[in-house]
Design an enzyme around this catalytic site. Structure first.
Site, PDB file in Angstrom:
ATOM      1  N   GLU A  28       6.636   1.519   0.207  1.00  0.00           N
ATOM      2  CA  GLU A  28       7.457   0.343   0.491  1.00  0.00           C
ATOM      3  C   GLU A  28       7.101  -0.104   1.890  1.00  0.00           C
ATOM      4  O   GLU A  28       6.614   0.681   2.691  1.00  0.00           O
ATOM      5  CB  GLU A  28       8.939   0.702   0.414  1.00  0.00           C
ATOM      6  CG  GLU A  28       9.539   1.329   1.687  1.00  0.00           C
ATOM      7  CD  GLU A  28       8.952   2.701   2.040  1.00  0.00           C
ATOM      8  OE1 GLU A  28       8.480   3.400   1.122  1.00  0.00           O
ATOM      9  OE2 GLU A  28       8.948   3.055   3.237  1.00  0.00           O
ATOM     10  N   SER A  56       6.494   2.680  20.319  1.00  0.00           N
ATOM     11  CA  SER A  56       6.100   3.056  18.957  1.00  0.00           C
ATOM     12  C   SER A  56       5.028   2.154  18.351  1.00  0.00           C
ATOM     13  O   SER A  56       4.296   2.566  17.462  1.00  0.00           O
ATOM     14  CB  SER A  56       7.326   3.096  18.049  1.00  0.00           C
ATOM     15  OG  SER A  56       7.969   1.841  18.058  1.00  0.00           O
ATOM     16  N   LYS A  64       3.110   4.680  12.660  1.00  0.00           N
ATOM     17  CA  LYS A  64       3.195   4.846  11.209  1.00  0.00           C
ATOM     18  C   LYS A  64       1.979   5.571  10.619  1.00  0.00           C
ATOM     19  O   LYS A  64       2.082   6.261   9.614  1.00  0.00           O
ATOM     20  CB  LYS A  64       3.359   3.485  10.523  1.00  0.00           C
ATOM     21  CG  LYS A  64       4.688   2.807  10.809  1.00  0.00           C
ATOM     22  CD  LYS A  64       5.829   3.536  10.133  1.00  0.00           C
ATOM     23  CE  LYS A  64       7.147   2.822  10.344  1.00  0.00           C
ATOM     24  NZ  LYS A  64       8.303   3.647   9.878  1.00  0.00           N
TER      25      LYS A  64
END
Lengths: 397, 258
Positions: free
Chosen positions: A110, A377, A88
């Site tokens: 968000e 990830s 991210k």
């Protein structure tokens, strides 16, 4: 379907937002188009990716997992080793540099599990921007520690009570906040979703995953992999991993959605299993909905995959047949979580555990002279407490 | 094509400002919706904006969202709302404008939705998550119909964009009075008046303002330089609370031209 909008992937994507946001989206598109050609921006991004995020991260040969599964040679792309523990940050960092370049004073985001919220709060701390993160009340409860992390980093976390009080509702509130504060605020959307230009920006910022992987595998094996596997919620790590391989027809690609309690149960988060088209959060895509077009709650053990839609480029790749999409259930994900922990000493995020679980199945159909890459990830530290509870404290359960 | 909704509003504005209340379909039951429509049309509403609930109403504030949730819980959807309108089209004398998001329409199928809306005598359509760049999805189905696709302009729309949107809007042009959701508070200050004057000067069709108009006083101030107002959250709340007095007071003296 004929439209004149840019930012379409086949028929998917678009800009389905209130008029108030159209000017901001155009401004963002222009700023991004300039930035991506500007050596100053590119160098700044490279600098922080290297010295702050810790890139490039390894492509690790998972020898024990390879032996255990007795199939192809398996490599793991170690996004879990990034600062803040997941992919991210690649996107949050790029977008905060864009926000700064556009002269924005505030950032809104968000978050579901809190990984994107933490990544955004992190880069806002680094660049001294005010940061507001909307998070569903249910997720605030499930991910207390991440809430505290964000607050520690100086962000304001606003719990959202509307609707199902999860990620989808946090997106609604973030969009509303952006509408009301559009003049001085940038919205850092966390996945390859939402109105144009977000799906393109997020993909471009995440393709560093695939670019590095391609270089690394050529270096190690002198050839491209036969299979690439990544989990898909909105689909940002997957699109980042897949993009550099799309033209390489010999590389098969697999996206793994969250099947929750099973596709048949109806309680899942696999929009590509149902194939109903719809519009949510500015984007035309495959979207879980009832017979009257009301968006359905996504269900998954993993808060990061808990979204009822899927990024527009994935929808297009699905239609083209370029990527095979399937899913893994909560139960399978837990098995994947345990498997990687035991074999490689790497605790994967529950999101990534879906990719591990599917890869374990896929490995059975592949031979030992083949190569598979799994996108790891994120790391699973954030999920340990939840998994402990699910297993009743017993790892052998 | 010039649609009859525009004519209705133009006729009205010869002597007074247009007032278009917004209510949520089926909030409190469809019987109550019919009673409310009758009350509003007798009170002097120019037309009526009828909301069809959506699970994720990003353009709406808490009052309308709550009304939508109440309606959804009692089983209201796009199909039974259109049936309700069709069944009562003789009793409903003022033009009905449907306000909903794109997904419910899309789910039903645009062609089917348009056919049923026309059969139910619906005269206008407002879709807040569909800017002009995407309007072809719907407008392609509206040629040679009397269903007007109303477009919104915002405070952030540039002058050239306002002109472009005004050219493409049908029935009237909807000027959003604040950056925010429905039910926030519009101020009616000089900056807003200048904006509305500018919108009016760029539009060949009537201009109505909405979002944040809570009472008659604000309605009067905001409609000074334009053709009328749309009032949503305040009516939704009044109807939910059974506060008919609010409606009577609002319409007691129609807003005169200044």
């Amino acid at each position: 379907m004929t439209t004149t909008t840019k930012g379409k992937f086949g028929k998917y994507g678009g800009q389905f937002v209130p008029e108030t946001l159209m000017t901001a989206l155009k401004e963002l598109e222009e700023a991004y188009d300039q930035a991506k050609e500007d050596p100053t921006f590119i160098n700044e991004l490279q600098y922080y990716l290297k010295d702050y995020v810790g890139r490039e991260n390894p492509l690790f040969y998972a020898e024990q997992l390879t032996k255990k599964l007795n199939g192809p040679k398996i490599y793991l792309k170690r996004e879990d080793l990034n600062h803040t523990g997941a992919h991210k940050i690649n996107n949050a960092l790029g977008q905060v540099l864009l926000a700064k370049r556009m002269g924005k004073k505030k950032v809104v985001a968000e978050t579901g599990a809190g990984q994107h919220g933490v990544a955004t709060a992190t880069v806002c701390a680094l660049f001294d921007l005010e940061c507001v993160v909307f998070m569903g009340r249910e997720d605030v409860k499930r991910q207390e520690l991440n809430v505290f992390r964000m607050e520690l980093l100086g962000a304001t976390v606003v719990p959202v009570d509307s609707g199902s009080a999860t990620l989808k509702d946090a997106c609604n509130e973030a969009l509303r906040y952006w509408v009301a504060n559009v003049e001085d605020t940038h919205y850092i959307l966390g996945s390859a979703l939402g109105p144009h230009p977000f799906p393109t920006i997020v993909r471009d910022l995440q393709r560093v995953i695939g670019d590095e992987t391609r270089r690394q595998i050529l270096d190690k094996e002198n050839r491209l992999p036969d299979a690439v596997v990544a989990c898909v919620g909105g689909g940002s790590n997957a699109i980042g991993m897949f993009t550099p391989f799309i033209e390489d027809s010999e590389v098969k690609m697999y996206g793994v959605e969250a099947a929750g309690k099973g596709i048949q149960s109806g309680e899942h988060a696999a929009a590509l299993a149902e194939l109903k088209e719809g519009v949510l959060h500015g984007c035309y895509m495959y979207l879980m909905q009832d017979d009257h077009g009301m968006v359905q709650e996504a269900v998954s053990i993993s808060a990061g995959l808990d979204y009822p839609g899927v990024g527009p480029e994935h929808c297009h790749l699905k239609d083209l047949g370029r990527v095979q999409y399937s899913s893994a259930t909560d139960e399978e994900a837990i098995e994947g979580f345990k498997l990687l922990s035991r074999t490689e000493g790497i605790i994967p995020a529950l999101e990534s555990s879906h990719a591990i679980a599917y890869a374990a199945k896929l490995a059975k159909e592949m031979s030992e002279d083949e190569i598979m890459v799994i996108c790891l990830s994120g790391r699973g530290d954030k999920d340990v407490a939840q998994v402990k509870e699910l297993l009743g404290g017993n790892v052998h359960a | 094509m010039r649609k009859s909704l525009q004519q209705t509003i133009e006729n009205r504005t010869l002597s007074e400002k247009a007032i278009i209340p917004y209510i949520m379909a089926g909030d409190g039951g469809f019987d109550r919706t019919l009673t409310a429509i009758k009350l509003l049309q007798e009170s002097g509403a120019t037309a009526l904006e009828l909301g069809i609930p959506f699970s994720d109403p990003v353009a709406d504030g808490p009052i309308i969202e709550a009304a939508g949730i109440r309606a959804l819980r009692s089983g209201v959807n796009i199909t039974n709302t259109l049936s309700f309108l069709q069944a009562n089209k003789d009793a409903i004398k003022i033009p009905i404008i449907i306000m909903t998001y794109l997904n419910p329409i899309f789910n039903m199928g645009v062609a089917s939705f348009v056919k049923q809306a026309i059969a139910a005598n619906v005269k206008g359509l407002i879709i807040p998550d569909m800017p002009i760049e995407e309007k072809e999805l719907i407008s392609a189905h509206l040629e040679n119909t009397d269903l007007a696709l109303i477009q919104l302009v915002s405070l952030t729309s540039s002058e050239s964009r306002i002109a472009q949107i005004a050219d493409q809007s049908e029935g009237f042009l909807y000027a959003v009075t604040l950056n925010g959701t429905t039910g926030s508070t519009a101020t009616g200050d000089e900056q807003l008046q200048n904006h509305l004057r500018k919108v009016k000067s760029l539009s060949k069709i009537p201009v109505l303002a909405g979002f944040g108009i809570h009472d008659r006083h604000t309605a009067e101030i905001i409609s000074q330089n334009i053709d009328g107002v749309i009032v949503g959250s305040a009516f939704v709340q009044a109807l939910h609370e059974g506060n008919e007095e609010f409606i009577h007071t609002f319409f007691k003296n129609k807003v005169k031209l200044f």
